[in-house]
Structure formats: C-alpha cells, structure tokens
Design an enzyme around this catalytic site. Structure first.
Site, PDB file in Angstrom:
ATOM      1  N   TYR A 127      36.336 -88.984  -2.575  1.00  0.00           N
ATOM      2  CA  TYR A 127      37.746 -89.348  -2.564  1.00  0.00           C
ATOM      3  C   TYR A 127      38.352 -89.382  -3.968  1.00  0.00           C
ATOM      4  O   TYR A 127      39.548 -89.614  -4.115  1.00  0.00           O
ATOM      5  CB  TYR A 127      37.938 -90.732  -1.933  1.00  0.00           C
ATOM      6  CG  TYR A 127      38.165 -90.686  -0.451  1.00  0.00           C
ATOM      7  CD1 TYR A 127      37.127 -90.377   0.416  1.00  0.00           C
ATOM      8  CD2 TYR A 127      39.411 -90.946   0.091  1.00  0.00           C
ATOM      9  CE1 TYR A 127      37.325 -90.327   1.770  1.00  0.00           C
ATOM     10  CE2 TYR A 127      39.622 -90.905   1.453  1.00  0.00           C
ATOM     11  CZ  TYR A 127      38.578 -90.595   2.291  1.00  0.00           C
ATOM     12  OH  TYR A 127      38.795 -90.549   3.642  1.00  0.00           O
ATOM     13  N   LYS A 167      22.887 -91.754   1.890  1.00  0.00           N
ATOM     14  CA  LYS A 167      22.128 -90.543   2.236  1.00  0.00           C
ATOM     15  C   LYS A 167      21.298 -90.192   0.994  1.00  0.00           C
ATOM     16  O   LYS A 167      21.340 -89.061   0.484  1.00  0.00           O
ATOM     17  CB  LYS A 167      23.130 -89.426   2.614  1.00  0.00           C
ATOM     18  CG  LYS A 167      22.519 -88.176   3.145  1.00  0.00           C
ATOM     19  CD  LYS A 167      22.170 -88.224   4.615  1.00  0.00           C
ATOM     20  CE  LYS A 167      21.462 -86.954   5.044  1.00  0.00           C
ATOM     21  NZ  LYS A 167      20.857 -87.036   6.365  1.00  0.00           N
ATOM     22  N   ASP A 219      23.249 -91.007   8.891  1.00  0.00           N
ATOM     23  CA  ASP A 219      23.165 -90.342  10.201  1.00  0.00           C
ATOM     24  C   ASP A 219      22.424 -91.226  11.203  1.00  0.00           C
ATOM     25  O   ASP A 219      22.825 -91.361  12.368  1.00  0.00           O
ATOM     26  CB  ASP A 219      22.527 -88.943  10.095  1.00  0.00           C
ATOM     27  CG  ASP A 219      21.374 -88.877   9.114  1.00  0.00           C
ATOM     28  OD1 ASP A 219      21.235 -89.796   8.293  1.00  0.00           O
ATOM     29  OD2 ASP A 219      20.600 -87.895   9.166  1.00  0.00           O
ATOM     30  N   ASP A 273      34.818 -94.362   5.380  1.00  0.00           N
ATOM     31  CA  ASP A 273      35.967 -93.862   6.126  1.00  0.00           C
ATOM     32  C   ASP A 273      35.537 -93.431   7.525  1.00  0.00           C
ATOM     33  O   ASP A 273      36.127 -93.826   8.538  1.00  0.00           O
ATOM     34  CB  ASP A 273      36.553 -92.664   5.350  1.00  0.00           C
ATOM     35  CG  ASP A 273      37.780 -92.095   6.020  1.00  0.00           C
ATOM     36  OD1 ASP A 273      38.564 -92.894   6.555  1.00  0.00           O
ATOM     37  OD2 ASP A 273      37.960 -90.863   6.001  1.00  0.00           O
TER      38      ASP A 273
END
Ligand code: NAD
Length: 362
Positions: free
Chosen positions: A124, A191, A225, A249
């Site tokens: 972002y 991640k 995930d 988000d």
C-alpha cells in the site's frame, strides 16, 4: 463535555451512511459539533483538489474525524484518498472489530474478533513502477545484476516495504489494546515462508515485542493462507490478529463475510494523536442515492469514535442498540435479509431511526 469532529461524508453511499450515523449519535445526547468537509470525487466535482487543504486543516485541528467511503478509480486515475489520509497523518493502526451481532446472515453467531492491520507500508506504500518505462527498465537492470532471482524485462513492479519500526509499533499497539480490552490471544499473520525478508521482518519484530508481554497475553503466528482456511472453519481459534497492510485489508473483508457482510464491519484509523473512523466497505457506487444500504458499519465506526473520545458508556449504548435492532430483525436492510430482494427490507434511514429509538428506550 463538548467535542468538535470533522465529518467527511465521502461519495457513493457515503453521504447516506454518514447521515444515518449522525441520527444515532444525536440520539445519544452527546454535545458534538460536526465540521463537514469534502475530499476525493466530491471535491473534484466541485472543481476542488482531491484532498483540499481546508479538509486537512480541519482534521489536524479537531484530531478526530468520521469519514464515509471515497471512490478510487481502478487501474488508472488518481490514487486512493483514503490511503493518502492514513499516510498524511501517520494513522498507523487500522482497527477492525468483527462481531456477529446475531445477524441472520452471519455464518457463525459467536464471532468476536479484532483485526489490527498495519496501515502505512507494505504494498500500500504506493511505490510502483509501470510497464515500458525507462525508470522501471533501469530498476529491473539493477535487480537482475544484484539479486539471485531475475525479473522478466518489461515487467511492472510494485514495491513491498516493511520496516522494523512500523512492525514493532503496530505490535505494541496490539498488545496494549489486548491488555486494555481484556483480550486473550494475538496471532501474527504473515507469509514469511515465501517473503523471508519483508514478512520475515514483520514476524521477527512481532516476536521481539511479544517477549515483553509473554506473561500476560498468549500469542502465536500463522501463515495467511492457512489463516484464511481456518477462519472459515474454526474462527473460535482466533481472538486478535495483527497483520501487514495488504493481508489486513483482505482478511478484514473475509471476516466481514463471516459475520453477515460489509454492512456490519466498522473501522478506525488511529495515529499518535489523530484518528479517522470509517466503515470497512467502499462507496458501492451502484447503490448510491437509493437509501437502501446498511448504515450499521458507519454507525459502529461512530461508536468506536465515541469510545476514543472517552465516552465509553455512550459507545457501549450505541453498539448495544445496533445489536438489538439486528437481533430483533424488524428493521433489517436488504443485505441482512435471507432474500436480498425481500420488499420488506428497511431503508438506510429506517434502520438508523430504529437504532435511535432503541437508544432512547434504554
Ligand atoms: P464496496 O465495499 O464499495 O462494495 C462491494 C459490495 O459490497 C457492494 O456492491 C455491495 O453489494 C456491498 N456493500 C458495501 N457496503 C455495503 C453496505 N453498507 N450495505 C450493504 N451492502 C454493502 O467495494 P468495491 O465495489 O470494491 O469498491 C467501490 C469503491 O469504493 C472503489 O472505488 C474502492 O476503491 C472504494 N473503496 C473505498 C474505501 C474507503 O473509502 N475506505 C474502502 C474500500 C473501497
């Protein structure tokens, strides 16, 4: 006590949902003077700047704002004014409570989850290089000379900056919030198995800060995930999540889906001494001006704002009134109905008036 608050109605469904929130806040009998300002598309339509100085000054002066959603064109066009406001005032925390509220559309009835999203960096940050540009080509050349992995010539590139300082301060906020609000556990979402340096740094910063709280709050980490799957099947495994910007988000919207949709998902952007409160959802342009969307997310964002102002009792009252109206089910907007075309669905204004009436009945 009296308060002065900047009100940015936004565009699309923004003006309707913020107006509905004002009806409910009024019913609480709080002495709030609203200073209405424009930004984004509504400002451009009036020949003004995207983020007028007048609006910036008002937020700076009042230090608290309630904001409706603002449209951002996809692909080309101007960059997000919502992101610009967060970056300009260094509103580094995005707080998004996710609660079932007995909504008939909730997939689980007992969800009470807090999402804490880092709000200033990650993908972002807006550091992007477009395809077929000489600067992008130079950058690719440097990368291909220095990194082990190669970037395909002609690619577009978006940079994902993650810093230790930003990761530490969001983690500190999360643990302090957990202590102040008697929460039990914080899960760091990442991640880091793939993005060893950026997400790895976020995770390492989390672990370092968590040491200071290890006797008080339980914590763990989970890969994004895996979290997505677990949240849909066993949401009770999670109490608070702290995430870098982009995962925050996406997971906030997933959470909203679990509790009945975006119409029930409030949010707050909080910095050192300025805070801007806004729903998680966007401007839903195709519903604009129809007096049909759910204003609860904005009403609940106003409740977060009232709590931030120190009026905790009134904030609880407002949240309880929304919960009661949703539970009773007589004034549900279309999105909370089993059949979205149900003609008995309440309008935006009817929902707000039902909440205001409920407040007065307590
Ligand atoms: P959106 O959240 O505006 O709408 C997606 C869908 O969710 C809508 O079509 C509608 O079906 C549903 N929805 C959203 N709010 C609802 C409500 N209050 N009640 C009932 N249903 C509701 O997402 P989008 O269509 O991806 O984005 C539209 C615009 O909003 C884009 O320009 C986007 O950039 C912008 N946006 C702004 C903000 C913000 O101002 N903070 C946040 C997200 C998106």
């Amino acid at each position: 006590m009296s308060y002065k608050v900047t009100l940015i109605p936004g565009d699309g469904i923004g003006p309707e949902v913020t107006q509905a929130a004002l009806i409910c806040v009024d019913a609480l009998g709080l002495d709030i003077e609203w200073e209405t300002k424009i930004a984004g598309k509504s400002s451009m339509d009036q020949g003004g700047e995207l983020l007028p100085k007048d609006t910036i000054d008002s937020i700076k002066k009042n230090k608290v704002a309630l904001k409706g959603p603002i449209t951002t064109p996809v692909g080309s066009g101007f960059r997000s004014i919502n992101v610009a406001i967060r970056q300009l005032f260094d509103l580094y925390v995005c707080l998004r409570p996710i609660k079932s509220f007995n909504s008939p559309k909730a997939l689980y009835q007992d969800i009470d989850l807090i999402v804490i999203r880092e709000n200033t960096e990650d993908l972002y940050a807006g550091v992007e290089f477009k395809e077929k540009d000489s600067d992008t080509d130079k950058l690719i050349e440097i990368i291909n000379k220095t990194a082990q992995k190669k970037v395909r010539p002609g690619s577009a590139i978006s940079i994902k900056p993650i810093s230790r300082s930003a990761s530490e301060r969001i983690t500190k906020f999360a643990f302090e919030y957990a202590l102040a609000n008697k929460r039990k556990k914080i899960s760091c979402v990442h991640k880091a198995n793939i993005m060893k340096y950026s997400d790895g740094l976020f995770l390492d910063s989390f672990i370092q800060i968590a040491q200071n709280y290890k006797d008080k709050i339980e914590y763990n980490d989970v890969i994004v995930d895996n979290l997505s799957m677990q949240l849909t099947q066993r949401p009770e495994n999670f109490d608070m999540l702290v995430l870098p910007n982009l995962y925050g988000d996406i997971i906030s919207d997933l959470g909203a889906g679990l509790v009945g949709g975006l119409g029930l998902a409030p949010g707050a952007n909080i910095g050192q001494n300025i805070a801007v409160f806004e729903p998680t959802h966007g401007s839903a342009p195709r519903h604009a001006g129809k007096n049909k969307v759910n204003p609860a997310a904005t009403i609940l964002s106003a409740a977060l704002m009232i709590k931030y102002l120190g009026e905790t009792e009134k904030a609880i009252k407002l949240e309880k009134a929304v919960a009661a109206v949703v539970k009773e089910g007589k004034f549900l907007t279309y999105d909370l109905k089993a059949d979205r075309n149900d003609p008995s669905a309440a309008t935006t204004q009817e929902f707000a008036e039902a909440v205001a009436k409920k407040i007065k009945s307590f």
